[in-house]
Design a protein around this motif. Structure first.
Motif, PDB file in Angstrom:
ATOM      1  N   TRP A  78      10.072  29.137  42.318  1.00 18.59           N
ATOM      2  CA  TRP A  78       8.866  29.201  41.505  1.00 18.59           C
ATOM      3  C   TRP A  78       9.219  29.202  40.026  1.00 18.59           C
ATOM      4  N   ASP A  79       8.490  28.401  39.256  1.00 21.08           N
ATOM      5  CA  ASP A  79       8.699  28.413  37.809  1.00 21.08           C
ATOM      6  C   ASP A  79       7.970  29.615  37.203  1.00 21.08           C
ATOM      7  N   THR A  80       8.129  29.790  35.889  1.00 16.99           N
ATOM      8  CA  THR A  80       7.564  30.967  35.234  1.00 16.99           C
ATOM      9  C   THR A  80       6.047  31.024  35.365  1.00 16.99           C
ATOM     10  N   ALA A  81       5.390  29.866  35.264  1.00 13.44           N
ATOM     11  CA  ALA A  81       3.932  29.846  35.389  1.00 13.44           C
ATOM     12  C   ALA A  81       3.486  30.300  36.776  1.00 13.44           C
ATOM     13  N   THR A  82       4.228  29.896  37.808  1.00 15.48           N
ATOM     14  CA  THR A  82       3.888  30.319  39.166  1.00 15.48           C
ATOM     15  C   THR A  82       4.141  31.808  39.353  1.00 15.48           C
ATOM     16  N   LEU A  83       5.270  32.303  38.806  1.00 13.65           N
ATOM     17  CA  LEU A  83       5.546  33.736  38.877  1.00 13.65           C
ATOM     18  C   LEU A  83       4.415  34.525  38.221  1.00 13.65           C
ATOM     19  N   HIS A  84       3.958  34.038  37.061  1.00 13.65           N
ATOM     20  CA  HIS A  84       2.853  34.704  36.376  1.00 13.65           C
ATOM     21  C   HIS A  84       1.587  34.663  37.220  1.00 13.65           C
ATOM     22  N   GLY A  85       1.316  33.519  37.818  1.00  9.20           N
ATOM     23  CA  GLY A  85       0.125  33.390  38.645  1.00  9.20           C
ATOM     24  C   GLY A  85       0.140  34.324  39.836  1.00  9.20           C
ATOM     25  N   MET A  86       1.286  34.458  40.504  1.00  9.37           N
ATOM     26  CA  MET A  86       1.399  35.362  41.634  1.00  9.37           C
ATOM     27  C   MET A  86       1.170  36.801  41.192  1.00  9.37           C
ATOM     28  N   TRP A  87       1.768  37.144  40.046  1.00  7.00           N
ATOM     29  CA  TRP A  87       1.587  38.501  39.502  1.00  7.00           C
ATOM     30  C   TRP A  87       0.116  38.773  39.204  1.00  7.00           C
ATOM     31  N   ALA A  88      -0.548  37.849  38.512  1.00  8.50           N
ATOM     32  CA  ALA A  88      -1.936  38.059  38.114  1.00  8.50           C
ATOM     33  C   ALA A  88      -2.863  38.154  39.321  1.00  8.50           C
ATOM     34  N   LEU A  89      -2.666  37.274  40.295  1.00 12.46           N
ATOM     35  CA  LEU A  89      -3.497  37.314  41.491  1.00 12.46           C
ATOM     36  C   LEU A  89      -3.278  38.607  42.266  1.00 12.46           C
ATOM     37  N   ASP A  90      -2.046  39.049  42.333  1.00 17.44           N
ATOM     38  CA  ASP A  90      -1.732  40.285  43.057  1.00 17.44           C
ATOM     39  C   ASP A  90      -2.396  41.479  42.397  1.00 17.44           C
TER      40      ASP A  90
END
Length: 221
Positions: A78-90
């Protein structure tokens, strides 16, 4: 019959609440589905990795470390944007509050009952909850990520008791996980295994913290 039921005088000085699945609802299916789509891996693999790494996250490792560890477990890059997205959704998935429990917290606050939060939570969720209106009635917020301890470790309950200045037998604790409730009971805390709003009100009425007329106040969800 519990102490306080007959006299209306409570034997409890403070009530400590868990957050997840007590004050909050479980993450709804639509939130989980968004995370699964973003992750792009089999759902079973994602949730297995999610929970396998969760204790370290609750103890305070960073979101990047946690989601990086989850990615490695599922074989994702996962790139940084995906990591951020997973964090935010969680984070957002855990912020859906139960109306019935929120109503109970309002009633306790109006009656001047001391209350506190004890949650196994990572930094991002803890930060959001510190700004939540639902937390406004709590005297103190205790998070595992700040303490480096997690329920059901005895030390985390001992820390809360010391900080609140209450004896175990004068402290009530509400949690949905049996292992957390049993750990509290072993220390002499009056612990309630949460299974719904009606049972919670009965527990609090039994300890003289609410009146029997409050038993119909929450609307179970």
């Amino acid at each position: 019959m519990l102490a306080g039921m007959e006299t209306g005088v409570s034997d409890i000085e403070a009530v400590v609440f868990d957050f997840g699945d007590v004050i909050s609802q479980s993450p709804p299916p639509e939130d989980r589905a968004r995370m699964e789509r973003l992750a792009g891996v089999p759902a079973d693999d994602l949730w297995s990795a999610y929970w396998s790494e969760r204790r370290a996250y609750d103890r305070g490792v960073s979101a990047r470390e946690y989601w990086g560890a989850v990615a490695r477990r599922v074989g994702a890059d996962w790139d940084t944007a995906t990591l951020h997205g997973m964090w935010a959704l969680d984070v957002g998935s855990w912020l859906h509050v139960r109306g019935d429990t929120a109503r109970v917290l309002e009633l306790l606050a109006r009656r001047g009952v001391r209350s506190a939060l004890l949650s196994n939570a990572p930094v991002g969720i803890a930060a959001a909850l510190r700004q939540s209106p639902v937390m406004s009635g709590f005297e103190a917020l205790f998070f595992s990520c700040d303490l480096g301890l997690c329920k059901p470790e005895a030390a985390i309950y001992e820390h809360v008791l010391e900080a609140l200045g209450t004896a175990p037998e004068r402290t009530a604790f509400v949690d949905d996980r049996e292992e957390n409730v049993l750990a509290a009971k072993r220390l002499g805390i009056s612990a309630h295994h949460y299974a719904g709003g009606g049972d919670l009100v009965s527990f609090l009425v039994g300890h003289g913290l609410l009146d029997s007329s409050d038993s119909g106040a929450p609307t179970p969800r």
